[in-house]
Design an enzyme around this catalytic site. Structure first.
Site, mmCIF file in Angstrom:
data_model
loop_
_atom_site.group_PDB
_atom_site.id
_atom_site.type_symbol
_atom_site.label_atom_id
_atom_site.label_comp_id
_atom_site.label_asym_id
_atom_site.label_seq_id
_atom_site.Cartn_x
_atom_site.Cartn_y
_atom_site.Cartn_z
ATOM 1 N N ASP A 176 1.288 5.054 0.099
ATOM 2 C CA ASP A 176 0.541 6.229 0.543
ATOM 3 C C ASP A 176 1.327 7.508 0.255
ATOM 4 O O ASP A 176 2.558 7.492 0.128
ATOM 5 C CB ASP A 176 0.244 6.120 2.038
ATOM 6 C CG ASP A 176 -1.107 6.701 2.417
ATOM 7 O OD1 ASP A 176 -1.639 7.510 1.635
ATOM 8 O OD2 ASP A 176 -1.623 6.345 3.487
ATOM 9 N N ASP A 206 -10.364 7.832 2.325
ATOM 10 C CA ASP A 206 -10.232 7.445 3.724
ATOM 11 C C ASP A 206 -11.589 7.385 4.412
ATOM 12 O O ASP A 206 -11.711 6.835 5.504
ATOM 13 C CB ASP A 206 -9.348 8.449 4.471
ATOM 14 C CG ASP A 206 -7.867 8.204 4.235
ATOM 15 O OD1 ASP A 206 -7.517 7.135 3.704
ATOM 16 O OD2 ASP A 206 -7.061 9.078 4.592
ATOM 17 N N LYS A 255 0.868 -1.183 0.000
ATOM 18 C CA LYS A 255 0.000 0.000 0.000
ATOM 19 C C LYS A 255 0.900 1.226 0.000
ATOM 20 O O LYS A 255 1.619 1.482 0.958
ATOM 21 C CB LYS A 255 -0.920 0.008 1.218
ATOM 22 C CG LYS A 255 -1.869 1.207 1.257
ATOM 23 C CD LYS A 255 -2.777 1.154 2.481
ATOM 24 C CE LYS A 255 -3.691 2.378 2.532
ATOM 25 N NZ LYS A 255 -4.560 2.368 3.745
#
Length: 731
Positions: free
Chosen positions: A478, A547, A476
C-alpha cells in the site's frame, strides 16, 4: 528473420509495419526527422498525404531559398525549442550560460532484432514473439549532444514502443529540463480527445471532449501517477466501443508525468507524453546519459474495445511478470472491513476456519498487525509483530492456514513512516523533507527517502524477512499519501531530480523483491488506484483498483480502468452492506457480479454468517472458480457505458468465441421500461449459442443485431448474468 523495419535510401523514409499497424517517418533536407503516418497497416506508402507547403509570414526558415520549409509547420518526431517551431517542444536542454538553444540534425540509424531492455526502468519485455527495434540518432554538432530515438515493433501487436535517450558527448555539463517519451504530429480532423480523471474512491472517470485551439494538459506532480489524471490519451473521430479509428498512448511509468495535446493555428495536432517537465530536470555531466520511460502507442480500427484489446494483450504478453501471465490468482478474504485495526490471533484463526469452510484460497491479514498499530497515526516503519494481539506471533497462523491448504497474505505500507516511531528516532535523516521547513504530514505519516540506498535496503530486508520467516504467499503493498516535500536530507543532487530518483529507488526495491520471490503474489495498492499505471504492472501483476467497493460506483471505476488494463490486472471484493464508503445498500447478486468481473475476493466478516448466507457465498465461490480462467485470461469487451446511461454491461469470451459471460447492470428502475434489451456483438455470427440458464438458442448474428430481451424487475441496482455456449459451428 522477418523484417518489420525498412529504410529506403532513395526516399529517406523509415517504415515500421506488421500485419496490423504501420508507422512511417521521413528525413527531409537531410536534417529533420518528420512524422508521416501512424495507423492501420499500409500495403505501401508513396507520400500521398505529404502536405503542399507554402511560405508563411513570420515563419522562420533555416534556408532562405526554401521559405516554405519552416519548422513552424513541420510534423516533427521529436520537436525542439527555439528553432522556429513555436509549439510545445519534446526536449529542452539548458547549457551553463542558461542558454536553451539546441539544433539536432539526423545522423544515422541502426536496427536491432529484439526489444530493448532498460536497466533501471520497467519496459516492454522481449519474448519469443518476433520484435525489432529501430534507433534513430539525431546530433547537435555544436553542443555535442546526441538524441537516440527508439521504436520497437512486435510481430503480432498494433502497439509501437517509443522512448528517447540523451547522450552528453561534450566536455561540458548540461541540464536536461524536458524530455518526453513520445511526440506525434498529425492533422486536426474533428477528433475528440479521451482522457481520465478521478480521485480517491472514484478512480478512472471517463472524460471525452472536443479539441479546442491551444494547449490541453493533464498529469501528476504528486510523486506518483495518481488517480487524478492517469497517463492515458486517445484521439478518435466518430468511434464507438465497437468501430472506428482510435489512436491512444500511455506511459510505462509510476511517477510525475505529463500528457499534452496542442492544436495550433494551422489545425495541426501534437500529442505528447512523458515526464512532468514542471517537476523534472537532470544534470548530465560529460559522458552521462539519461533514458526516458517508454511510451506505448496503440492504434485500432475496431473502436475503443479494439484499442483496449491491444493494450490488454500487450500488457499480458510484454509487461506483466511472465510467471503470472497464465497463473490463476487465489480467491482471497481480506480482514480489513471485518476488523479494521482490531485484528488479533483469535479473529484471524476464526477467519481461516471460515475461509476453509466456504472455499477461499488465501487469507490476508491487513493493517493493524504490527507494533501497537491501532490507528492510522502510529507505528509505520516499526514492522515488529504486535505480541499483545498475536502472543504466539503470526507464523503459527500461517502454518495453520497451510494445513488447510490456504495461503496467507500480509499488508505493508513500506514507503512511509509514522512520527514517534523507533525508526524515525534512529534515522530522522531517512525522512523526505526540505532542509528549511518542517515536513508536512499526510494521513499522519511522513514519506521515506527512497533515493537513499540505505532506505531501499531497509525496505527490501523488512519485506524479505517477513516472507522468509513467516512463509507468506501474498503481499499487499500500500501507499497512502503523495509527496509534499520532495527533497533528500543526505544527497546533493538538485531538488528537481528528486521525484524521478524516488521512482527509480522504488523500482529497484520492487525489482529485487519480485526477482528474489517470483512465486509471491505482490498486489499493488495506493488507497486503491492512487498509483495504478503500467509501470507498477511490470512488477506487481494486479492492483486493488479502488477502496470504494460500492456496487454502483464500481461500475464506472471498473469500466474506465478497462480502457487500459486487462481484467487480470484488477482486483475487486464483495463487501458488506450498507457499504462502508457510501452507506448504499445494493443486492448481493450485483456486488458479487462486479467482484466476479475481476480477480475476485471478499472483504467482510464471514465468521458469523447464517447457514443460508454461507450457502450463497459457497456457491458463488465455486461458480467463480469454474469461470475465472475465462474471466481473467479471455477477451473482455465493454457493451454499455455507465458514464452515459442507466446501464452498464460487459462481456468475457474465450479466445475462440465459443463461450461467453455477459453481465448487464441496470441501476435505477424506470416504470416506462417494460423490458431490457442488450445487443451482444463479438460472437461468431454464423454460429448458434445456447443460454445455459434458459436453454434458449440464438444465432450470433441475432444477438449482435437484434439483441437479447431481459426482464426489467421492479427494483434498483439489478444484474443479469448471461452464459452462452456455442453449440454449432455454422448455421
Amino acid at each position: 528473420m522477418k523484417n518489420m523495419i525498412h529504410y529506403c535510401s532513395q526516399t529517406s523514409t523509415f517504415s515500421l509495419h506488421n500485419c496490423k499497424v504501420s508507422y512511417i517517418m521521413e528525413v527531409i533536407e537531410e536534417t529533420y526527422l518528420i512524422h508521416r503516418y501512424w495507423g492501420k497497416r499500409l500495403s505501401s506508402y508513396h507520400f500521398s498525404n505529404r502536405p503542399i507547403l507554402k511560405k508563411r509570414t513570420f515563419a522562420a526558415a533555416p534556408d532562405n531559398e526554401k521559405l516554405e520549409v519552416s519548422p513552424e509547420f513541420l510534423p516533427f518526431e521529436l520537436p525542439v525549442a527555439h528553432q522556429g517551431d513555436f509549439r510545445n517542444p519534446a526536449v529542452q536542454i539548458e547549457h551553463k550560460n542558461s542558454e536553451r538553444i539546441t539544433r539536432f540534425h539526423y545522423q544515422r540509424y541502426e536496427i536491432i532484432n529484439k526489444a530493448i531492455d532498460l536497466d533501471d526502468l520497467p519496459h516492454a519485455r522481449d519474448t519469443e514473439e518476433l520484435a525489432q527495434t529501430l534507433i534513430i540518432y539525431l546530433f547537435d554538432p555544436i553542443a555535442q549532444i546526441e538524441l537516440a530515438l527508439s521504436y520497437t515493433i512486435f510481430e503480432n501487436s498494433p502497439v509501437i514502443v517509443r522512448s528517447t535517450k540523451v547522450n552528453n558527448q561534450s566536455e561540458k555539463s548540461i541540464k536536461l529540463t524536458k524530455l518526453f517519451s513520445a511526440s506525434v504530429d498529425t492533422s486536426y480532423d474533428d477528433q475528440l480527445v479521451t482522457t481520465f480523471y478521478g480521485t480517491h474512491q472514484k478512480e478512472y472517470q471517463l472524460n471525452r471532449s472536443a479539441i479546442q485551439h491551444g494547449l490541453f494538459k493533464i498529469g501528476s506532480s504528486r510523486g506518483a501517477s495518481g488517480p487524478q489524471y492517469p497517463p492515458y490519451l486517445a484521439l478518435s473521430k466518430e468511434a464507438t466501443e465497437n468501430k472506428g479509428d482510435v489512436h491512444a498512448m500511455t506511459l510505462i511509468y509510476s511517477g510525475n508525468h505529463e500528457v499534452l495535446l496542442e492544436r495550433d493555428q494551422y489545425n495541426h495536432l501534437r500529442l505528447q507524453i512523458g515526464l512532468n517537465s514542471e517537476t523534472f530536470s537532470w544534470q548530465l555531466n560529460p559522458g552521462d546519459s539519461f533514458q526516458s520511460p517508454q511510451a506505448l502507442l496503440s492504434h485500432s480500427d475496431q473502436g475503443f474495445n479494439g484499442c483496449s484489446q491491444s493494450f490488454h494483450h500487450f500488457f499480458a504478453d510484454h509487461l506483466i511478470p511472465p510467471i503470472w501471465k497464465n497463473q490463476v490468482r487465489p480467491l482471497l478474504i481480506n480482514s480489513w472491513e471485518m476488523t479494521y485495526y482490531d485484528v488479533n490471533e483469535t479473529l484471524i484463526k476464526q477467519l481461516i476456519d471460515a475461509a476453509d469452510e466456504l472455499g477461499f484460497e488465501t487469507v490476508v491479514l491487513d493493517d493493524g498487525w504490527y507494533s501497537q498499530r491501532n490507528s492510522s497515526k502510529t507505528s509505520l516503519g516499526d514492522w515488529v509483530i504486535d505480541h499483545e494481539k498475536f502472543p504466539k506471533g503470526i507464523q503459527p497462523l500461517v502454518a495453520y492456514a497451510k494445513k488447510k491448504n490456504i495461503g496467507f497474505g500480509l499488508w505493508f505500507e513500506p514507503e512511509m513512516v509514522s512520527p514517534e516511531t523507533t525508526l524515525i528516532q534512529q534515522h530522522p535523516e531517512w525522512v523526505m523533507r526540505s532542509s528549511n521547513y518542517q515536513p508536512l504530514l499526510g494521513r499522519s505519516q511522513y514519506v521515506l527517502d527512497l533515493t537513499n540506498r540505505e532506505v531501499q535496503r531497509f525496505i527490501i530486508d523488512t519485506v524479505s524477512q517477513a516472507i522468509d520467516t513467516l512463509d507468506v504467499s501474498y503481499i499487499k503493498w500500500d501507499m497512502n499519501r503523495h509527496m509534499t516535500d520532495p527533497f533528500s536530507q543526505l544527497h546533493s543532487f538538485e531538488a528537481s531530480e528528486y521525484s524521478h530518483r524516488y521512482i527509480l529507488g522504488l523500482y529497484r526495491i520492487m525489482n529485487e523483491l519480485t526477482t528474489t520471490y517470483p512465486n509471491v503474489l505482490f498486489e499493488n495498492c495506493s488507497s486503491g488506484g492512487g498509483r495504478l499505471d503500467p509501470g507498477m504492472l511490470y512488477y506487481f501483476p494486479q492492483t486493488w483498483i479502488s477502496d470504494n467497493t460500492d456496487g454502483k460506483d464500481r461500475q464506472q471505476i471498473q469500466y474506465g480502468a478497462s480502457y487500459l488494463f486487462p481484467i487480470s490486472a484488477m482486483t475487486g471484493h464483495v463487501s458488506d452492506v450498507p457499504n462502508h464508503q457510501t452507506n448504499r445498500t445494493i443486492s448481493f447478486e450485483t456486488r458479487a457480479a462486479l467482484a466476479s468481473s475481476t480477480n475476485m475476493g471478499y472483504e467482510m466478516n464471514i465468521t458469523d454468517l447464517s447457514p443460508k448466507k454461507k450457502e450463497i457465498i459457497r456457491d458463488h465461490l465455486q461458480e467463480y472458480k469454474e469461470e475465472r480462467k475465462l474471466i481473467t485470461q479471455g477477451n473482455f469487451y465493454r457493451l454499455l457505458s455507465p458514464f452515459s446511461s442507466n446501464y452498464c454491461a460487459w462481456m468475457f469470451t474465450d479466445k475462440g468465441m465459443e463461450q461467453a459471460i455477459v453481465y448487464v447492470f441496470r441501476n435505477q428502475y424506470e416504470v416506462y421500461e417494460l423490458s431490457l434489451l442488450i445487443k451482444i456483438p463479438f460472437l461468431k455470427e454464423d454460429c448458434l449459442y445456447k443460454d445455459s440458464v434458459t436453454e434458449q438458442v440464438y444465432s450470433g448474428s441475432e444477438l449482435a443485431n437484434c439483441g437479447l430481451a431481459l426482464e426489467n424487475s421492479k427494483d434498483d441496482f439489478i444484474v443479469h448474468k448471461i452464459k452462452l455456449v456455442q453449440i454449432e459451428k455454422e448455421l
